[in-house]
Write a protein that holds these residues in place. Structure first.
Motif, mmCIF file in Angstrom:
data_model
loop_
_atom_site.group_PDB
_atom_site.id
_atom_site.type_symbol
_atom_site.label_atom_id
_atom_site.label_comp_id
_atom_site.label_asym_id
_atom_site.label_seq_id
_atom_site.Cartn_x
_atom_site.Cartn_y
_atom_site.Cartn_z
ATOM 1 N N GLY A 260 43.992 36.431 35.403
ATOM 2 C CA GLY A 260 42.967 37.366 35.865
ATOM 3 C C GLY A 260 41.741 37.427 34.975
ATOM 4 N N GLU A 264 38.550 41.879 37.164
ATOM 5 C CA GLU A 264 39.633 42.026 38.141
ATOM 6 C C GLU A 264 40.790 42.833 37.562
ATOM 7 N N GLN A 284 41.641 42.312 44.440
ATOM 8 C CA GLN A 284 41.749 40.933 44.887
ATOM 9 C C GLN A 284 43.110 40.743 45.562
#
Length: 314
Positions: A260, A264, A284
């Motif tokens: 990640g 995020e 996401q």
């Protein structure tokens, strides 16, 4: 338990039989009986259990370890008679291989300030390392195993599987107990395999492999960890739930370490902190999947805890 009751006239032999049942991994069938037996022996014979000078080192060590394992305040002074005036263990004990082995195992239940057990561990460790080449193949295997995996540091199922191979070579073995252990071990092993199958299904149904290709497939490893803490059949649901939790933790670890982006992951942290399903829309796809898995696992923990009347533990 009839065997335990039958040997009650000799408290030392009774405790040694309890130790055998413990080491074979079948003690969970007789927990209340074992506790009652040990409590009765400790209450009735605490002052005279080790009073005789003819009690050998092996028996003393086994009795000490069994009582300590079950929370009884067994004094380490019982080993003083095996030491000289300098507090060192007598060299003559080196010829008693079985006694040395059991003293070595007992020493791992020492607490801070018990110098005699600190000395016992140093004494037995140093001497056992030199004994395998001088002992029978039967004892040599036990020595090597004990030095590699002391009983107090070995997962119970692994310890039981190892011990049964030694126990079946003993001349004084109880054939009924041995047969019972093998049947029980195989029965519980089947249950454990079924539990791993459920974890495999959990991994596949969530499509972790395809949607999170960076994540390590570690559900067997996680299950082995949990199984080493409690293997008894009655804990089956908790083993599954906690193993799933370890799977999720492992995925989280891989996500934060290797996949990640900071932005995020920060949104992911915020969503988990809020613990709201609506927050998933801000994530996401891969973090949505993980977040859903986290929530699902904790819902399952909550369900199991409520069955046990312990919803507060979540």
């Amino acid at each position: 338990m009839d065997m335990l009751m039958a040997s009650a006239a000799d408290p030392i032999e009774n405790v040694k039989l309890v130790d055998t049942v413990l080491r074979l991994g079948v003690s969970y069938h007789f927990e209340n009986d074992i506790e009652n037996q040990l409590d009765s022996i400790f209450s009735s014979h605490q002052n005279d259990l080790f009073s005789g000078n003819d009690l050998d080192l092996s028996s003393t060590s086994v009795v000490f370890r069994v009582f300590r394992q079950h929370g009884f305040k067994m004094s380490c002074d019982v080993f003083n008679k095996y030491t000289d005036t300098d507090g060192k263990f007598k060299e003559a004990l080196m010829d008693d291989v079985k006694g040395m082995l059991n003293l070595y195992e007992a020493a791992f239940l020492r607490i801070h300030g018990e110098n005699v057990l600190e000395e016992a561990l140093a004494f037995t460790t140093a001497n056992l390392k030199s004994l395998p080449n001088k002992s029978s193949p039967y004892l040599a295997k036990q020595i090597e195993n004990a030095l590699d995996r002391p009983l107090n540091k070995c997962p119970p199922r692994l310890a039981a599987r190892t011990y049964v191979s030694f126990y079946e070579e003993e001349e004084s073995r109880n054939e009924t107990l041995l047969k019972f252990e093998k049947l029980d071990f195989n029965r519980v092993q089947i249950l454990h395999k079924q539990e791993i199958s459920q974890l495999a299904r959990f991994w596949e149904e969530n499509m972790f492999s395809s949607k999170l290709p960076y994540a390590r497939e570690r559900y067997v490893e996680g299950y082995t960890w949990i199984n080493s803490l409690f293997y008894e059949p009655r804990y089956t649901q908790w083993r599954i739930v906690l193993s799933k939790l370890l799977v999720v933790i492992s995925i989280l670890d891989d996500t934060f370490d290797a996949y990640g982006t900071p932005q995020e992951l920060q949104r992911f942290i915020d969503a988990l902190t809020r613990w709201e399903i609506a927050a998933l829309d801000e994530l996401q796809d891969y973090t949505q999947l993980i977040c859903k898995a986290v929530v699902a696992v904790f819902d399952e923990i909550d369900e199991e805890a409520r069955k046990d009347g312990r919803s507060d533990c979540v």
